[in-house]
Structures are given as structure tokens and as C-alpha cells.
Design an enzyme around this catalytic site. Structure first.
Site, PDB file in Angstrom:
ATOM      1  N   TYR A 192      18.662 -49.616 -13.580  1.00 21.40           N
ATOM      2  CA  TYR A 192      18.098 -50.963 -13.819  1.00 21.40           C
ATOM      3  C   TYR A 192      19.148 -52.045 -13.569  1.00 21.40           C
ATOM      4  O   TYR A 192      18.940 -52.958 -12.773  1.00 21.40           O
ATOM      5  CB  TYR A 192      17.558 -51.068 -15.263  1.00 21.40           C
ATOM      6  N   LEU A 205       0.788 -57.030 -12.419  1.00 27.26           N
ATOM      7  CA  LEU A 205       0.155 -56.336 -13.553  1.00 27.26           C
ATOM      8  C   LEU A 205       0.481 -54.848 -13.536  1.00 27.26           C
ATOM      9  O   LEU A 205      -0.416 -53.997 -13.497  1.00 27.26           O
ATOM     10  CB  LEU A 205      -1.356 -56.585 -13.609  1.00 27.26           C
ATOM     11  N   THR A 245      20.272 -60.758 -15.968  1.00 30.14           N
ATOM     12  CA  THR A 245      20.625 -60.184 -17.265  1.00 30.14           C
ATOM     13  C   THR A 245      22.140 -60.076 -17.430  1.00 30.14           C
ATOM     14  O   THR A 245      22.884 -59.960 -16.441  1.00 30.14           O
ATOM     15  CB  THR A 245      19.999 -58.775 -17.390  1.00 30.14           C
ATOM     16  N   ASP A 246      22.591 -60.057 -18.676  1.00 31.58           N
ATOM     17  CA  ASP A 246      24.023 -59.850 -18.937  1.00 31.58           C
ATOM     18  C   ASP A 246      24.455 -58.414 -18.610  1.00 31.58           C
ATOM     19  O   ASP A 246      25.656 -58.134 -18.509  1.00 31.58           O
ATOM     20  CB  ASP A 246      24.378 -60.203 -20.389  1.00 31.58           C
ATOM     21  N   GLU A 247      23.471 -57.516 -18.428  1.00 35.06           N
ATOM     22  CA  GLU A 247      23.834 -56.114 -18.169  1.00 35.06           C
ATOM     23  C   GLU A 247      24.547 -55.927 -16.836  1.00 35.06           C
ATOM     24  O   GLU A 247      25.139 -54.873 -16.600  1.00 35.06           O
ATOM     25  CB  GLU A 247      22.589 -55.232 -18.200  1.00 35.06           C
ATOM     26  N   LYS A 260      19.498 -55.119 -10.717  1.00 32.27           N
ATOM     27  CA  LYS A 260      19.582 -56.548 -11.074  1.00 32.27           C
ATOM     28  C   LYS A 260      20.856 -57.150 -10.477  1.00 32.27           C
ATOM     29  O   LYS A 260      20.848 -58.273  -9.962  1.00 32.27           O
ATOM     30  CB  LYS A 260      19.556 -56.746 -12.594  1.00 32.27           C
TER      31      LYS A 260
HETATM   32  P1  NAD Z   1       8.677 -57.244 -18.530  1.00 34.42           P
HETATM   33  O1  NAD Z   1       8.836 -55.842 -18.070  1.00 34.42           O
HETATM   34  O2  NAD Z   1       8.084 -57.515 -19.868  1.00 34.42           O
HETATM   35  O3  NAD Z   1       7.779 -58.053 -17.464  1.00 34.42           O
HETATM   36  C1  NAD Z   1       7.940 -57.911 -16.080  1.00 34.42           C
HETATM   37  C2  NAD Z   1       6.713 -58.512 -15.400  1.00 34.42           C
HETATM   38  O4  NAD Z   1       6.902 -58.423 -13.985  1.00 34.42           O
HETATM   39  C3  NAD Z   1       5.404 -57.780 -15.727  1.00 34.42           C
HETATM   40  O5  NAD Z   1       4.382 -58.707 -15.998  1.00 34.42           O
HETATM   41  C4  NAD Z   1       5.101 -57.002 -14.441  1.00 34.42           C
HETATM   42  O6  NAD Z   1       3.716 -56.799 -14.223  1.00 34.42           O
HETATM   43  C5  NAD Z   1       5.711 -57.914 -13.388  1.00 34.42           C
HETATM   44  N1  NAD Z   1       6.072 -57.194 -12.167  1.00 34.42           N
HETATM   45  C6  NAD Z   1       6.791 -56.046 -12.060  1.00 34.42           C
HETATM   46  N2  NAD Z   1       6.907 -55.688 -10.762  1.00 34.42           N
HETATM   47  C7  NAD Z   1       6.284 -56.644 -10.039  1.00 34.42           C
HETATM   48  C8  NAD Z   1       6.085 -56.841  -8.644  1.00 34.42           C
HETATM   49  N3  NAD Z   1       6.553 -55.963  -7.732  1.00 34.42           N
HETATM   50  N4  NAD Z   1       5.408 -57.943  -8.241  1.00 34.42           N
HETATM   51  C9  NAD Z   1       4.919 -58.831  -9.143  1.00 34.42           C
HETATM   52  N5  NAD Z   1       5.069 -58.690 -10.489  1.00 34.42           N
HETATM   53  C10 NAD Z   1       5.752 -57.605 -10.915  1.00 34.42           C
HETATM   54  O7  NAD Z   1      10.116 -57.887 -18.396  1.00 34.42           O
HETATM   55  P2  NAD Z   1      10.842 -59.002 -19.277  1.00 34.42           P
HETATM   56  O8  NAD Z   1      11.525 -58.364 -20.399  1.00 34.42           O
HETATM   57  O9  NAD Z   1       9.909 -60.120 -19.516  1.00 34.42           O
HETATM   58  O10 NAD Z   1      11.969 -59.470 -18.234  1.00 34.42           O
HETATM   59  C11 NAD Z   1      11.715 -60.550 -17.330  1.00 34.42           C
HETATM   60  C12 NAD Z   1      12.960 -60.842 -16.542  1.00 34.42           C
HETATM   61  O11 NAD Z   1      14.013 -61.202 -17.420  1.00 34.42           O
HETATM   62  C13 NAD Z   1      13.482 -59.646 -15.732  1.00 34.42           C
HETATM   63  O12 NAD Z   1      13.951 -60.136 -14.492  1.00 34.42           O
HETATM   64  C14 NAD Z   1      14.622 -59.106 -16.569  1.00 34.42           C
HETATM   65  O13 NAD Z   1      15.579 -58.474 -15.766  1.00 34.42           O
HETATM   66  C15 NAD Z   1      15.147 -60.378 -17.182  1.00 34.42           C
HETATM   67  N6  NAD Z   1      15.839 -60.234 -18.478  1.00 34.42           N
HETATM   68  C16 NAD Z   1      15.214 -59.609 -19.532  1.00 34.42           C
HETATM   69  C17 NAD Z   1      15.855 -59.557 -20.771  1.00 34.42           C
HETATM   70  C18 NAD Z   1      15.192 -58.941 -21.971  1.00 34.42           C
HETATM   71  O14 NAD Z   1      15.784 -58.881 -23.037  1.00 34.42           O
HETATM   72  N7  NAD Z   1      13.948 -58.473 -21.889  1.00 34.42           N
HETATM   73  C19 NAD Z   1      17.136 -60.109 -20.921  1.00 34.42           C
HETATM   74  C20 NAD Z   1      17.748 -60.720 -19.813  1.00 34.42           C
HETATM   75  C21 NAD Z   1      17.079 -60.787 -18.608  1.00 34.42           C
HETATM   76  O1  TDX Z   2      13.921 -46.742 -29.623  1.00 33.19           O
HETATM   77  C1  TDX Z   2      14.987 -47.271 -29.314  1.00 33.19           C
HETATM   78  N1  TDX Z   2      16.094 -47.070 -30.072  1.00 33.19           N
HETATM   79  C2  TDX Z   2      17.298 -47.634 -29.800  1.00 33.19           C
HETATM   80  O2  TDX Z   2      18.274 -47.424 -30.529  1.00 33.19           O
HETATM   81  C3  TDX Z   2      15.102 -48.136 -28.138  1.00 33.19           C
HETATM   82  C4  TDX Z   2      13.906 -48.382 -27.259  1.00 33.19           C
HETATM   83  C5  TDX Z   2      16.321 -48.709 -27.880  1.00 33.19           C
HETATM   84  N2  TDX Z   2      17.403 -48.466 -28.675  1.00 33.19           N
HETATM   85  C6  TDX Z   2      18.670 -49.161 -28.407  1.00 33.19           C
HETATM   86  C7  TDX Z   2      19.157 -49.162 -26.987  1.00 33.19           C
HETATM   87  C8  TDX Z   2      19.901 -50.487 -26.910  1.00 33.19           C
HETATM   88  O3  TDX Z   2      21.213 -50.354 -27.456  1.00 33.19           O
HETATM   89  O4  TDX Z   2      18.422 -50.538 -28.727  1.00 33.19           O
HETATM   90  C9  TDX Z   2      19.117 -51.413 -27.836  1.00 33.19           C
HETATM   91  C10 TDX Z   2      18.119 -52.296 -27.104  1.00 33.19           C
HETATM   92  O5  TDX Z   2      17.365 -51.461 -26.254  1.00 33.19           O
HETATM   93  P1  TDX Z   2      16.261 -52.058 -25.231  1.00 33.19           P
HETATM   94  O6  TDX Z   2      15.260 -52.853 -25.979  1.00 33.19           O
HETATM   95  O7  TDX Z   2      15.789 -50.940 -24.381  1.00 33.19           O
HETATM   96  O8  TDX Z   2      17.123 -53.136 -24.415  1.00 33.19           O
HETATM   97  P2  TDX Z   2      18.438 -53.011 -23.483  1.00 33.19           P
HETATM   98  O9  TDX Z   2      18.573 -51.667 -22.882  1.00 33.19           O
HETATM   99  O10 TDX Z   2      19.585 -53.582 -24.254  1.00 33.19           O
HETATM  100  O11 TDX Z   2      17.994 -54.028 -22.305  1.00 33.19           O
HETATM  101  C11 TDX Z   2      17.298 -55.269 -22.643  1.00 33.19           C
HETATM  102  O12 TDX Z   2      18.180 -56.353 -22.569  1.00 33.19           O
HETATM  103  C12 TDX Z   2      18.676 -56.711 -21.310  1.00 33.19           C
HETATM  104  C13 TDX Z   2      16.139 -55.495 -21.694  1.00 33.19           C
HETATM  105  O13 TDX Z   2      15.242 -54.376 -21.759  1.00 33.19           O
HETATM  106  C14 TDX Z   2      16.611 -55.706 -20.290  1.00 33.19           C
HETATM  107  O14 TDX Z   2      15.508 -56.027 -19.443  1.00 33.19           O
HETATM  108  C15 TDX Z   2      17.576 -56.854 -20.289  1.00 33.19           C
HETATM  109  O15 TDX Z   2      18.138 -57.003 -19.017  1.00 33.19           O
END
Ligand code: NAD
Ligand code: TDX
Length: 332
Positions: free
Chosen positions: A148, A35, A121-123, A152
């Protein structure tokens, strides 16, 4: 019926996954989540208490993790520090959670011989030119850009090493950008939707030409379940739904769907090191495991997501002002 441990299950994708598991399987779920600012117990509200339990704790707490691994059949590891902009501001929590936290879980998986699925992630692959016909595949070399994505990438390499050196039964998936309900307002799509609701102009970094490959979080969940059930141990699977869009087009579509002028946004300071384009080739997952995305109409998926943020202001409002103050301090 299996007993799953889901780390990060109170976050965006983790909570969507828990909802998906409850709806589509007979499995029971224990959520382990610290959390942090990104975790929200309200994202798990309404789930049956006899199938979903919650433990507040840190994935880097070896004693707690060891105890939890005794009673589960499989672990799905979503917990991470996930926001690039935060990692540019303060990288340390990214190392603690993404590297040391993943290491702690792998040691427990090794000791208790628990099936482990690592969410990535694809990043990790860096970025592509706008006109490059290539997309990322499972053999693309790692080339992460940000604190970040480098943590990963490091966590993925730990998983690979624990499979090879210690025989841990693990799989990895690398997914593209997710959208859908329960996403924190710091992220691009929820930030712009909630800006429009609040009467703030959406903010595009740089010129808005950067491309992301969007997938609905529910499709990410179905792909992870597929890999958990049928994936080959030691294998990496890329998850994507052919959803490439540039950020400018996404903002204009949000504005149109919310009945605002399509040009009512601001161009703001770019993200340092901003990756230009991500694009996923998910052929392996589709051909070897037979997975298909369900949400292929981005416009409809975005409209439903906008409705969710309109209907759930109590869920996101507490975080909104702090997030906007953080961005404002950086000219974003
Ligand atoms: P998020 O930030 O919304 O959620 C992360 C969760 O992990 C939160 O509930 C946080 O409380 C918990 N957390 C953080 N540190 C912790 C710790 N030390 N111990 C226990 N819990 C902890 O993230 P998300 O966007 O849901 O991403 C989830 C996973 O998917 C990540 O591994 C991220 O790298 C991966 N991912 C995200 C995206 C995307 O578009 N958001 C895309 C590809 C992969
Ligand atoms: O206010 C904004 N304006 C803007 O132009 C924000 C917050 C982002 N952006 C751009 C940055 C990126 O090109 O939008 C795109 C998406 O940004 P984010 O939502 O921050 O995502 P990104 O950095 O692409 O990473 C996301 O996808 C891969 C997730 O946050 C990661 O956790 C995941 O691994």
C-alpha cells in the site's frame, strides 16, 4: 464558486470532504468513484442534489476521466486502495488504482490544465522508533514499508514529476491516521467500536505498542481546502494534529467510553512488516497557510465517533461479518 471533481468521494475521507465543502463553501462537487467494497453511496446521502453529483467509474478509465476534466476548475484526488492488510493479501489492485489511476488523472490534468490536489499519507516516510524525538517533515526521505504505502509513494513521485516535467498545477498533502464517521469497519478504530457493539473482544496486533498520530477527518478536510485555496503549486504539505497514541491506549479508551472493562481485549497475530510509529510535524501548513485543527480533544472526538457507529448500524452492518471472516482467516 468553483466546480470540484472529487475522486473517491464515496469513501471515508472523500465523503467527509464532500460534506465539509458543502457546509463551508459555495463550490459544486462531482464525485467520481468506482464503488469498490470501500465505497458507499449512503455516505453522501442528504447532500443537496443541485450541488453534488455522482459518477460511478474508474479513475483509470482515460476516456471517462478526460470527459470529466473538461468541466471542472480543480480536482481533489482521494481515490485509492487504502488498507495495508488488504495490500499484503493481494497487491495488484493497489498498483492499478494508486499508480495507473493517478497516472491517468495526471495526464488529464496536463491536457486540460486543471488544478490538481493529490491526497497522500505519512506512511510514505516509513516509520520511527518509539523514543525518536524526530517527526516526519516535508523533507524526510521516502521509505515505504508495505505494498500500500509503496504505491502511494509511487503516486506522489508521479505527481512531482508531472509538475516539474509538464507544468501541471499540482499540490500534495501527506496526512496521518484519520478517524471519524463513515470509516470502513476494516480499519482499526471502527473495527474495535463495532466489535464491542457486537459483543466481540477488540483485537490488538502484536503487543499494541505501535503508535499512530490521530487526526479527525474533518480537520483533514479543512486542511485540504486551505491548500487548494492558498497552497503553493509544486509544494508538499504534511497534515497532522499532534495526536500520537499507542494502539493499546486507544483500545482501552474505546472500552472505557463504551462502559466495558479496560482489559477486555485480545492480543492477536501481528501485521507483517508492521510500522512501529508515525508522527507528523505540520509546521509548514500552520505557519505558511495559517491552518489549525479544530478537534484537539481526542477523547471527545472518539466519544462522538462511537455515538455515530451506535446510531448508524445499518451503514456498517453489511460489511462487518465479511471483514471479521477475513481477519479470522489470518489469526487476527
Ligand atoms: P477508503 O478506502 O475509505 O475510500 C477509497 C474510495 O476510493 C472508495 O470510495 C473507493 O470506492 C474509491 N476507489 C477505489 N479505487 C477506485 C478507482 N479505481 N476509481 C475510482 N474510485 C476508486 O479510503 P480513505 O481512508 O478514505 O482514504 C482516502 C485517501 O486518503 C487515500 O488516497 C488514502 O491513501 C489517503 N489517506 C488515508 C488516511 C487514513 O487514515 N484513512 C490517512 C492519510 C491518507
Ligand atoms: O484490528 C486491528 N488491530 C490493530 O492493532 C487493526 C485493523 C489494526 N491494528 C493496528 C495496526 C496499526 O498499527 O492499528 C493501527 C491502525 O491500523 P489501520 O487502521 O489499518 O491503519 P494504518 O495501517 O495505520 O493505515 C491508516 O493510516 C494511514 C490508513 O488505513 C491508511 O490508508 C493511511 O494511509
Amino acid at each position: 464558486m468553483a466546480r470540484l471533481l472529487v475522486t473517491g468521494g464515496a469513501g471515508f475521507i472523500g465523503s467527509n470532504f464532500v460534506h465539509h465543502v458543502v457546509a463551508h463553501t459555495d463550490d459544486s462537487v462531482t464525485v467520481l468513484d468506482k464503488l469498490t467494497y470501500a465505497g458507499n453511496r449512503a455516505s453522501l446521502a442528504g447532500l443537496p442534489e443541485d450541488r453534488v453529483s455522482f459518477v460511478e467509474g474508474d479513475i483509470a478509465d482515460a476516456e471517462l476521466v478526460d470527459a470529466l476534466f473538461r468541466d471542472v476548475d480543480a480536482v481533489v484526488h482521494f481515490a485509492a486502495e487504502s488498507h495495508n492488510d488488504n495490500s499484503l493479501n493481494d497487491p495488484r489492485p493497489f498498483l492499478d488504482t494508486n499508480i495507473i489511476g493517478t497516472y491517468t488523472l495526471l495526464e488529464a490534468a496536463r491536457k486540460h490544465d486543471v488544478r490538481f490536489h493529490h491526497i497522500s499519507t505519512d506512511e510514505v516516510y516509513g516509520d520511527l522508533e518509539l523514543d525518536d524525538p524526530a517527526r516526519f517533515t516535508e523533507t524526510t526521505p521516502y521509505n515505504p514499508s508495505s505494498p500500500y504505502s509503496s504505491t502511494k509513494a509511487g503516486s506522489d513521485l508521479l505527481v512531482r514529476a508531472w509538475v516539474r516535467s509538464f507544468g501541471v498545477r499540482a499540490t500534495i498533502s501527506n496526512c496521518s491516521n484519520n478517524y471519524g464517521p463513515y470509516q470502513h469497519v476494516e480499519k482499526f478504530i471502527p473495527r474495535q467500536i463495532t466489535n464491542v457493539i457486537r459483543g466481540i473482544r477488540p483485537k490488538l496486533y502484536g503487543t499494541g505498542e505501535n503508535v499512530r498520530d490521530w487526526i479527525h477527518a474533518d480537520d483533514h478536510s479543512s486542511a485540504v481546502l486551505t491548500i487548494l485555496e492558498r497552497g503553493q503549486i509544486g509544494q508538499t504539505y504534511l497534515i497532522g494534529a499532534d495526536g500520537e497514541q499507542n494502539n493499546k491506549d486507544v483500545v482501552e479508551l474505546i472500552l472505557e467510553l463504551m462502559d466495558a472493562p479496560r482489559d477486555a481485549y485480545d492480543l492477536v497475530t501481528d501485521r507483517p512488516g508492521h510500522d512501529l510509529r508515525y508522527a507528523i510535524d505540520s509546521t509548514r501548513l500552520r505557519t505558511e497557510l495559517g491552518w489549525q485543527p479544530r478537534y484537539q480533544d481526542f477523547r471527545a472526538g472518539l466519544a462522538a465517533t462511537i455515538e455515530w457507529y451506535r446510531d448508524n448500524e445499518a451503514w456498517w452492518a453489511p460489511a462487518k461479518d465479511g471483514v471479521e471472516a477475513f481477519y479470522a482467516s489470518k489469526g487476527q
